[in-house]
Write an enzyme that holds these catalytic residues in place. Sequence first.
Site, PDB file in Angstrom:
ATOM      1  N   HIS A 142       0.788  -1.333  -0.070  1.00 60.75           N
ATOM      2  CA  HIS A 142       0.023   0.045  -0.045  1.00 60.75           C
ATOM      3  C   HIS A 142       0.880   1.509   0.059  1.00 60.75           C
ATOM      4  O   HIS A 142       0.392   2.428  -0.565  1.00 60.75           O
ATOM      5  CB  HIS A 142      -1.016  -0.131   1.260  1.00 60.75           C
ATOM      6  CG  HIS A 142      -2.095  -1.107   1.087  1.00 60.75           C
ATOM      7  ND1 HIS A 142      -2.489  -1.786   2.223  1.00 60.75           N
ATOM      8  CD2 HIS A 142      -2.623  -1.764  -0.074  1.00 60.75           C
ATOM      9  CE1 HIS A 142      -3.433  -2.691   1.512  1.00 60.75           C
ATOM     10  NE2 HIS A 142      -3.345  -2.710   0.523  1.00 60.75           N
ATOM     11  N   HIS A 185      -7.328  -8.432  -8.170  1.00 65.82           N
ATOM     12  CA  HIS A 185      -7.745  -9.407  -7.208  1.00 65.82           C
ATOM     13  C   HIS A 185      -7.983  -8.427  -5.770  1.00 65.82           C
ATOM     14  O   HIS A 185      -7.386  -8.355  -5.000  1.00 65.82           O
ATOM     15  CB  HIS A 185      -6.691 -10.314  -6.388  1.00 65.82           C
ATOM     16  CG  HIS A 185      -6.012 -11.255  -7.810  1.00 65.82           C
ATOM     17  ND1 HIS A 185      -5.390 -10.784  -8.889  1.00 65.82           N
ATOM     18  CD2 HIS A 185      -6.208 -12.536  -7.692  1.00 65.82           C
ATOM     19  CE1 HIS A 185      -5.266 -11.896  -9.561  1.00 65.82           C
ATOM     20  NE2 HIS A 185      -5.785 -12.916  -9.040  1.00 65.82           N
ATOM     21  N   SER A 240      -6.672  -2.528  -0.895  1.00 62.45           N
ATOM     22  CA  SER A 240      -6.138  -1.625  -2.078  1.00 62.45           C
ATOM     23  C   SER A 240      -7.171  -0.716  -2.756  1.00 62.45           C
ATOM     24  O   SER A 240      -6.937   0.429  -3.330  1.00 62.45           O
ATOM     25  CB  SER A 240      -5.342  -2.502  -2.957  1.00 62.45           C
ATOM     26  OG  SER A 240      -4.403  -3.186  -2.355  1.00 62.45           O
ATOM     27  N   GLU A 270     -12.901  -9.245  -8.617  1.00 57.17           N
ATOM     28  CA  GLU A 270     -12.818 -10.028  -7.393  1.00 57.17           C
ATOM     29  C   GLU A 270     -13.558 -11.263  -7.907  1.00 57.17           C
ATOM     30  O   GLU A 270     -14.891 -11.160  -8.098  1.00 57.17           O
ATOM     31  CB  GLU A 270     -13.420  -9.328  -6.237  1.00 57.17           C
ATOM     32  CG  GLU A 270     -13.589 -10.329  -5.180  1.00 57.17           C
ATOM     33  CD  GLU A 270     -12.163 -11.228  -4.993  1.00 57.17           C
ATOM     34  OE1 GLU A 270     -12.255 -12.747  -4.699  1.00 57.17           O
ATOM     35  OE2 GLU A 270     -10.956 -10.479  -4.803  1.00 57.17           O
ATOM     36  N   GLY A 329      -9.555 -12.061 -12.679  1.00 59.38           N
ATOM     37  CA  GLY A 329      -8.731 -10.659 -12.876  1.00 59.38           C
ATOM     38  C   GLY A 329      -7.529 -10.904 -13.840  1.00 59.38           C
ATOM     39  O   GLY A 329      -7.438  -9.896 -14.651  1.00 59.38           O
ATOM     40  N   ASP A 380      -2.412  -8.615  -7.687  1.00 62.63           N
ATOM     41  CA  ASP A 380      -2.230  -8.776  -6.302  1.00 62.63           C
ATOM     42  C   ASP A 380      -2.647 -10.269  -6.089  1.00 62.63           C
ATOM     43  O   ASP A 380      -3.724 -10.325  -5.184  1.00 62.63           O
ATOM     44  CB  ASP A 380      -2.633  -7.652  -5.365  1.00 62.63           C
ATOM     45  CG  ASP A 380      -2.425  -8.194  -4.101  1.00 62.63           C
ATOM     46  OD1 ASP A 380      -1.468  -8.829  -3.677  1.00 62.63           O
ATOM     47  OD2 ASP A 380      -3.278  -7.613  -3.149  1.00 62.63           O
TER      48      ASP A 380
END
Length: 280
Positions: A18, A41, A99, A117, A143, A163
């Site tokens: 982050h 993700h 995120s 997602e 994703g 991610d």
Amino acid sequence: MNYRHGFHAGNFADVLKHVVLLGALDALTRKPAPLAYLDTHAGRGLYALDSEAARKTGERRGGIDRLLDAHSLPPLLRRYLDAVRACDANTPPARYPGSPWLALHALRPGDRALLCELQSDEAAALRANLAHERRAHVHQRDGYEALPALLPPSEKRGLALIDPPFEAQEAEFKLIQRALAQVLPRWPQGVYAVWYPIKLARTREPFWRWLHGCGAGQVLAAELAVRAENSPLRLNGCGVVLLNPPWKLDQSLAAALPVLAQLLGEDGQGAWRLQWLKRE
């Protein structure tokens, strides 16, 4: 897929990811043209740090909690803490932003967030947590498949965060390579940030070699280790590689990473690396 991020929210890996994400988005928003953010993700966007899952692992104590009490932090780490406190002003916070939340916090009114997602319960929670946010577009889909379908964005500028859960480490690297190979020719000027775990550092070497020959003009790797590399069963560190990183982001990271290694390292074993894998 069995991964649930609620067990790990706010840990050292979240902190690194982050910090890098906010640094990149802040750099991109300095230019007036609108941009798009894509998260492959996305998870649920917000995590309860007082949940049974979070209390069971206690991973926040080795991550966000160590920064909350720190003083004289470099600008990028102060920026990160300000964003976390904007999500939850309690001390210590009871919620941690994922995120998607942090990206929307950094984006401007004219920007967009495309949030992917695959897990139905996580996607439903993401929609609920961001129900007030018109800039967010939630896609319940894979994703990796979404990358070539949604990119390039109409804005032409932006950042894609990859991610994944890395339930199978070496196989996941191959999926990332395949996805990037598809989308880089379509959106060569895009910024791509890829998070990866480090259990044994040698497992990411083939990925680094592939990045050296990929279609991006520049590739920067930022890594943080909190313990020595001595167990393939533990998360010893993590990294984020940035394809086409924004200008001067390396300088901000060079100031932040040594402080993170000092604050988050276990028994004096914290270490960091900032390395250009490709620079044309």
